[in-house]
Design a protein around this motif. Structure first.
Motif, PDB file in Angstrom:
ATOM      1  N   TYR A   1     101.122  -2.373 -19.201  1.00 30.07           N
ATOM      2  CA  TYR A   1     102.182  -2.674 -20.215  1.00 30.07           C
ATOM      3  C   TYR A   1     103.501  -3.632 -19.755  1.00 30.07           C
ATOM      4  N   VAL A   2     103.892  -4.043 -19.940  1.00 32.29           N
ATOM      5  CA  VAL A   2     105.158  -4.502 -19.507  1.00 32.29           C
ATOM      6  C   VAL A   2     106.220  -5.121 -20.592  1.00 32.29           C
ATOM      7  N   ILE A   3     107.516  -3.732 -20.997  1.00 32.97           N
ATOM      8  CA  ILE A   3     108.618  -4.438 -21.790  1.00 32.97           C
ATOM      9  C   ILE A   3     110.074  -5.119 -21.672  1.00 32.97           C
ATOM     10  N   ILE A   4     109.878  -5.812 -21.771  1.00 31.07           N
ATOM     11  CA  ILE A   4     111.424  -6.265 -21.904  1.00 31.07           C
ATOM     12  C   ILE A   4     112.851  -6.347 -22.759  1.00 31.07           C
ATOM     13  N   ARG A   5     113.892  -6.103 -22.504  1.00 30.65           N
ATOM     14  CA  ARG A   5     114.004  -5.901 -23.724  1.00 30.65           C
ATOM     15  C   ARG A   5     115.697  -6.477 -22.841  1.00 30.65           C
ATOM     16  N   SER A   6     116.466  -7.650 -23.705  1.00 22.05           N
ATOM     17  CA  SER A   6     117.225  -8.509 -23.506  1.00 22.05           C
ATOM     18  C   SER A   6     118.552  -7.364 -24.356  1.00 22.05           C
ATOM     19  N   LEU A   7     119.567  -7.299 -23.138  1.00 30.84           N
ATOM     20  CA  LEU A   7     120.679  -7.480 -23.621  1.00 30.84           C
ATOM     21  C   LEU A   7     121.982  -7.446 -23.633  1.00 30.84           C
ATOM     22  N   THR A   8     122.433  -8.507 -22.760  1.00 27.20           N
ATOM     23  CA  THR A   8     122.981  -9.305 -22.965  1.00 27.20           C
ATOM     24  C   THR A   8     123.165 -10.661 -22.258  1.00 27.20           C
ATOM     25  N   GLU A   9     123.746 -11.587 -22.210  1.00 24.67           N
ATOM     26  CA  GLU A   9     123.303 -12.609 -22.251  1.00 24.67           C
ATOM     27  C   GLU A   9     123.114 -13.046 -20.328  1.00 24.67           C
ATOM     28  N   GLU A  10     123.397 -11.893 -19.634  1.00 25.54           N
ATOM     29  CA  GLU A  10     123.175 -11.424 -18.453  1.00 25.54           C
ATOM     30  C   GLU A  10     122.199 -10.795 -17.846  1.00 25.54           C
ATOM     31  N   TYR A  11     122.006  -9.591 -18.320  1.00 30.93           N
ATOM     32  CA  TYR A  11     120.747  -9.208 -18.237  1.00 30.93           C
ATOM     33  C   TYR A  11     119.745  -8.245 -19.294  1.00 30.93           C
ATOM     34  N   PHE A  12     118.891  -7.853 -17.945  1.00 32.78           N
ATOM     35  CA  PHE A  12     117.842  -7.220 -19.374  1.00 32.78           C
ATOM     36  C   PHE A  12     117.068  -6.002 -18.666  1.00 32.78           C
ATOM     37  N   ILE A  13     116.133  -5.756 -18.798  1.00 35.06           N
ATOM     38  CA  ILE A  13     115.992  -3.892 -18.736  1.00 35.06           C
ATOM     39  C   ILE A  13     113.896  -3.995 -18.867  1.00 35.06           C
ATOM     40  N   ALA A  14     113.177  -3.838 -18.121  1.00 30.28           N
ATOM     41  CA  ALA A  14     111.762  -4.205 -18.305  1.00 30.28           C
ATOM     42  C   ALA A  14     111.506  -2.903 -17.803  1.00 30.28           C
ATOM     43  N   LEU A  15     110.674  -2.721 -18.301  1.00 30.50           N
ATOM     44  CA  LEU A  15     110.165  -0.846 -18.295  1.00 30.50           C
ATOM     45  C   LEU A  15     108.419  -1.390 -18.177  1.00 30.50           C
ATOM     46  N   THR A  16     107.868  -0.515 -16.977  1.00 26.58           N
ATOM     47  CA  THR A  16     106.036  -0.542 -16.953  1.00 26.58           C
ATOM     48  C   THR A  16     106.110   0.426 -17.189  1.00 26.58           C
ATOM     49  N   LEU A  17     104.716  -0.135 -17.747  1.00 24.35           N
ATOM     50  CA  LEU A  17     104.059   1.125 -18.057  1.00 24.35           C
ATOM     51  C   LEU A  17     101.571   1.583 -17.925  1.00 24.35           C
ATOM     52  N   GLN A  18     101.221   2.412 -17.784  1.00 23.20           N
ATOM     53  CA  GLN A  18      99.830   1.992 -17.298  1.00 23.20           C
ATOM     54  C   GLN A  18      99.433   1.904 -18.481  1.00 23.20           C
ATOM     55  N   ARG A  19      97.948   1.468 -18.641  1.00 20.70           N
ATOM     56  CA  ARG A  19      97.436   0.547 -20.292  1.00 20.70           C
ATOM     57  C   ARG A  19      97.369   1.887 -21.076  1.00 20.70           C
ATOM     58  N   ASP A  20      97.112   2.638 -20.660  1.00 23.82           N
ATOM     59  CA  ASP A  20      97.010   4.014 -21.580  1.00 23.82           C
ATOM     60  C   ASP A  20      98.061   4.976 -22.210  1.00 23.82           C
ATOM     61  N   GLY A  21      99.146   4.049 -21.524  1.00 21.64           N
ATOM     62  CA  GLY A  21     100.466   4.356 -21.687  1.00 21.64           C
ATOM     63  C   GLY A  21     101.303   4.600 -23.362  1.00 21.64           C
ATOM     64  N   ASN A  22     102.089   5.160 -23.609  1.00 18.63           N
ATOM     65  CA  ASN A  22     102.805   5.407 -25.401  1.00 18.63           C
ATOM     66  C   ASN A  22     103.464   4.159 -25.210  1.00 18.63           C
ATOM     67  N   PHE A  23     102.909   2.772 -25.334  1.00 20.18           N
ATOM     68  CA  PHE A  23     103.624   1.652 -25.558  1.00 20.18           C
ATOM     69  C   PHE A  23     105.105   1.929 -26.596  1.00 20.18           C
ATOM     70  N   GLY A  24     104.623   2.507 -27.535  1.00 21.83           N
ATOM     71  CA  GLY A  24     105.356   2.389 -28.939  1.00 21.83           C
ATOM     72  C   GLY A  24     106.612   3.545 -28.464  1.00 21.83           C
ATOM     73  N   LYS A  25     106.523   4.872 -28.202  1.00 19.18           N
ATOM     74  CA  LYS A  25     107.582   5.409 -27.353  1.00 19.18           C
ATOM     75  C   LYS A  25     108.544   4.590 -26.211  1.00 19.18           C
ATOM     76  N   GLY A  26     107.951   4.176 -25.020  1.00 21.23           N
ATOM     77  CA  GLY A  26     108.256   2.545 -24.222  1.00 21.23           C
ATOM     78  C   GLY A  26     108.875   1.977 -25.018  1.00 21.23           C
ATOM     79  N   ARG A  27     108.762   1.472 -25.774  1.00 17.99           N
ATOM     80  CA  ARG A  27     109.438   0.158 -26.636  1.00 17.99           C
ATOM     81  C   ARG A  27     110.704   1.260 -28.100  1.00 17.99           C
ATOM     82  N   TYR A  28     109.936   2.407 -27.861  1.00 21.13           N
ATOM     83  CA  TYR A  28     111.424   3.178 -28.801  1.00 21.13           C
ATOM     84  C   TYR A  28     112.507   3.759 -27.731  1.00 21.13           C
ATOM     85  N   LEU A  29     112.763   3.732 -26.798  1.00 16.41           N
ATOM     86  CA  LEU A  29     113.673   4.359 -26.160  1.00 16.41           C
ATOM     87  C   LEU A  29     114.071   3.210 -25.519  1.00 16.41           C
ATOM     88  N   LEU A  30     114.122   2.616 -24.550  1.00 14.71           N
ATOM     89  CA  LEU A  30     114.471   1.196 -24.609  1.00 14.71           C
ATOM     90  C   LEU A  30     115.376   0.686 -25.760  1.00 14.71           C
TER      91      LEU A  30
END
Lengths: 119, 119
Positions: B78-107
């Motif tokens: 899974y790759v979860i990308i969250r837009s932060l500002t007009e210039e920057y974003f953060i991307a989190l990569t996790l295993q397919r069996d990882g906790n997608f919901g938790k990753g999304r929440y922490l971002l």
């Protein structure tokens, strides 16, 4: 029969606006859209096909396994894209307050039906 | 301090592999990666920045409201990308069996902290 499946997905998802069955070349096989103020949903689908093509290309070269699903959240919409075959994908657009989980589920549920119909 | 936040997000997400704070120009400010067999995660992040740039461009011209989040599911990750500002974003990569919901929440939880630190 494609039209029927698309209509079922859109109408079965609270907040569903439209769905399109499309090739990675940007050419739609079938689509079903409800009217939506201020946004040309057909253009949304075509533009997103460029994005999906780019993602597919990235996934291919990165050895991260085939692309299965992409979800894009903007201030106004969700767009959920599910890869069907090497050539085709389906994209569902819904309102931000729509039922994202249901839309995702219906795409997954009907994917095999669509793949079978495509081959 | 960016490194600390990234590490917390990755280590706090079951199946978390790496996170990168990056500009839409593809230049990383900070990153934190665990070793992962067969995939150059730094390359993954850089390649996805091209995808995100494309999505941002599409969202801008389509009048669908600002891009907030993109989630990409492949056979392996899974790759979860969250837009932060007009210039920057953060991307989190996790295993397919990882906790997608938790990753999304922490971002989402740490987005404001990162935006504040960026300005």
């Amino acid at each position: 029969m494609f039209a029927e499946i698309l209509r079922e997905i859109v109408d079965g998802t609270a907040g569903g606006i439209g769905a399109v069955l499309m090739g990675y070349d940007g050419i739609a096989i079938e689509q079903y859209f409800k009217p939506c103020d201020g946004v040309d949903l057909q253009m949304v689908a075509v533009e997103y096909s460029n994005v999906v093509k780019e993602i597919k290309h990235t996934v291919d070269i990165l050895n991260t396994g085939a692309m299965e699903e992409v979800a894009i959240k903007t201030e106004r919409f969700y767009v959920i894209i599910r890869s069907l075959t090497e050539e085709y994908f389906i994209a569902l657009t819904l309102q931000r307050d729509g039922n994202f989980g249901k839309g995702r589920y219906l795409l997954l549920r009907d994917a095999q039906k669509l793949v079978a119909a495509l081959s």
